[in-house]
Each structure stands twice: as structure tokens, then as C-alpha cells.
Design a protein around this motif. Sequence first.
Motif, mmCIF file in Angstrom:
data_model
loop_
_atom_site.group_PDB
_atom_site.id
_atom_site.type_symbol
_atom_site.label_atom_id
_atom_site.label_comp_id
_atom_site.label_asym_id
_atom_site.label_seq_id
_atom_site.Cartn_x
_atom_site.Cartn_y
_atom_site.Cartn_z
ATOM 1 N N LEU B 169 0.839 -1.199 0.000
ATOM 2 C CA LEU B 169 0.000 0.000 0.000
ATOM 3 C C LEU B 169 0.872 1.247 0.000
ATOM 4 O O LEU B 169 0.550 2.242 -0.645
ATOM 5 N N HIS B 195 -8.786 2.436 3.603
ATOM 6 C CA HIS B 195 -7.717 3.410 3.817
ATOM 7 C C HIS B 195 -7.417 4.175 2.539
ATOM 8 O O HIS B 195 -7.461 5.375 2.490
ATOM 9 N N ILE B 196 -7.079 3.424 1.508
ATOM 10 C CA ILE B 196 -6.364 4.019 0.374
ATOM 11 C C ILE B 196 -7.277 4.559 -0.729
ATOM 12 O O ILE B 196 -6.925 5.514 -1.408
ATOM 13 N N ALA B 197 -8.441 3.966 -0.912
ATOM 14 C CA ALA B 197 -9.242 4.314 -2.086
ATOM 15 C C ALA B 197 -9.867 5.703 -1.978
ATOM 16 O O ALA B 197 -10.270 6.133 -0.907
ATOM 17 N N ASP B 198 -9.899 6.405 -3.092
ATOM 18 C CA ASP B 198 -10.603 7.684 -3.153
ATOM 19 C C ASP B 198 -12.055 7.441 -3.544
ATOM 20 O O ASP B 198 -12.967 8.070 -3.055
#
Lengths: 124, 285
Positions: B169, B195-198
Motif C-alpha cells: 500500500l 484506507h487508500i481508495a478515493d
Amino acid sequence: MDIIISNSNDSPIYEQIYIQIKNLILNGTLKEGEPLPSMRALAKDLRISVITTKRAYEELERDGFIETVTGKGSFVGSNNLEFIKEEHFKEVEENLSLAVKAAKLCDYSLTQMIEFLTLLYEEN
Amino acid sequence: MEYCLQVSDLTKQYNGFCLDHVSFDVKQGSIMGFIGENGAGKSTTIKAILNLIHPDDGKIQILGEDNTLQSRECKELIGVVFDECHFHDNLNAEETGLFLSKIYTNWDDIQYKNYLNKFNLPPKKRIKEYSRGMKMKLSIAAALSHHPKLLLLDEATSGLDPVIRNEILDVFYDFIQDEEHSILMSSHITSDLEHIADYVTFIHNGKIILSDSKDNILENYAIVKCTKSEFSQIDSSHIVGFRSNAYSCEVLINNRSTALKNYSRMTIDRATLEDIMLYYGKEGM
């Protein structure tokens, strides 16, 4: 610059960032003109999505705390001391009116309130 | 050009399964999480994006170009990682790099070696002796070493332990520091995406159920826990799915703010992407 994100906090993450950066500006930790981390770098460090940091920065910009220059980044806004004071004052007013409401509920008199406030003020 | 990838009305009929007018967009500089249960159509969609299968209908544009007419140069701008490592078992990482350098004109050997180093991948060890995590990391290193602008990840982090997933990640975060880079990441490990996805696109039985910014989704969906008699008070247009047992009902709703106002006596929890997947998956039961 300290920013702490809580996942169990009920307020959304962008709001947590907004409030914390705003407080850092209000208490003078972040000085006028100081650069803020880029939205992407902040997202990476906090392990959150870029649009979350973007939203926080947009709201900070909308409220005049920071200025964003395309291609250069975001900076703590300049010449907004008056504005900051106003902001502080608003907060004091809001909290006091809450206190008054609570006091009236249990018939606490104004004199008693003033006494109590003086005590609290001097304690700090 | 604002979109890195545009999929519109993608339709493909198979025996017993069909992709039904799948449409979504990936904005430049963003990470799109693509979720759905096994067999929902995630990999089929990714295959269609790569022009590996021929859709019956619909259009896919990558970096503004139709994917069926794509030039070699355009293909070089895509990095792909599948859930399995497709490099030759008997080669080692160094030889694989040499091999790939003949394929990609933009191949960056220094970058590749840096990634091998960073991921602790021994360059002289044969790939068949690599662990699953190492193979995955090798695939990711290879996908990133020809300077792609769009990264397509099909279950790239599944089957990996939390420590390696976390490292990977981090690499994705680094990749996305460039505002022209985008990632489409299919996964059923929803916590990674949280966490990471927009943006998140949810596919179920070959249909797109929702595609929105992750923050909006997490802000609007909620789980209401209530008694059976309270259940009837909930506005049915907001109900997405529910589960009930002998003592209570759990209802997934898509309008959290109204729920907080109207059903203040009930317990309202935030929904996770996993909850949303679970409740939609139970549809019609």
C-alpha cells in the motif's frame, strides 16, 4: 505539526483534519505564510485517501485559514489576525451561551455563574 | 483530460453470467477500489479493459483512447498485476527484468532493481522458489518499472499477510504522489480500500450497484439496529438490506443523516464497505 486521526471518532476524517489544522493556526503553532504538506503527501502519511485531505484543505481555504497557489502548494493564510480573533470570540460566545442555557435549567443565578467563571478563569 | 479510464455500458453475455451495462470512471490522480464478491464480474471487467475479451457492447477509453484501437505506446502506459504471478517459473528476477526490458521501450532497469531491493527480493533466486508474497511483489515491481500512468490491480493484495500488504500500500501511495497516475484496484479485502481508495465501485452479479467517493459512501450508509416493531417505522426507500434474528433487526440504510434525525431512539452504527457488500450480497434472501 501533529495531526491525530481517530477511526472511532464520530466526526468524518476531513473534519478531524480541518479542526486540527485550524487549531494549530489559531494557537500559533503554524505561522503565517508557513507551507503545509501537499495533499498527496499528507494523505500518504496519514494513510487516508487524497480526496479526504483535499476536502479538508478546501474547507480550510474557504474559511480563509490557508491559501493555495496552484503548482506551489498550500500556505497558512496571511493577515487574518482579526479574523482569527473573531473566530476565537465566536467560540467563546458559543460555549458561554451553552453554559448559560445549562445554568438556567437548574436555576443557577448570574452572580453564582460569575463567581464560578472567575474561579475557573483564575485557575487556568 | 480528466479521466484516466472510462468504462461505459460494458456488456458481455456468458453462459450463466453476464456483465450488464457496467459503467464507471477513474479520475486522474485517484485510486478506485473495485469491490464485489467472487464471480461478481471484477476480473471480467478488468480483462475487458485490457482488451483480452471482446465485449458484446459498450466502450472503454483509456487515457482518452478507445482500448480496442490502442497503440503500443498507449499499452505501455498501463501496468497490470494479476492475482497470480505469470512470469516463467524457471527464470530469476534478474532474467525476468532483462526479458521485460526487451518488451517495454520505457523499461527502467534502475527502478526495477530499486524495487527488488526495497521488497527484499533476491535477484538470483528462481521464481518458482519464491513465496506467494514474493511473487506478488515481483509482479508489482515489474508493473511499476515501465513508468505506467494507470495501474490495474486484480486482487493483487489478497492472500498476503498484513505486513506485506502494508508495504505494498505504501508503494501505491508513492505511485499516486504524481497527479497523473491512477489506480484501479479490485479487492475483497475491503479494509485496505477503506484506507487508500478515493472512490469505490461495487459490482454485484455483473451490475454496478454503486460508484461514488469512498467518503460519501461511508458517510451515507449506516446500520440501524432496532426491534422488529421499530423496523416498520423505517422509510422503506432508504432500506438497502436487512438481517433479522429472534431478538432484533439490523438494517442497512443509505441515508445516515436522516436516520440520525428520525430514528434517534434506535442504535445507528457506521457501516463499513464490508457491511455494504454483505447486505447487498444477501439481497432477495
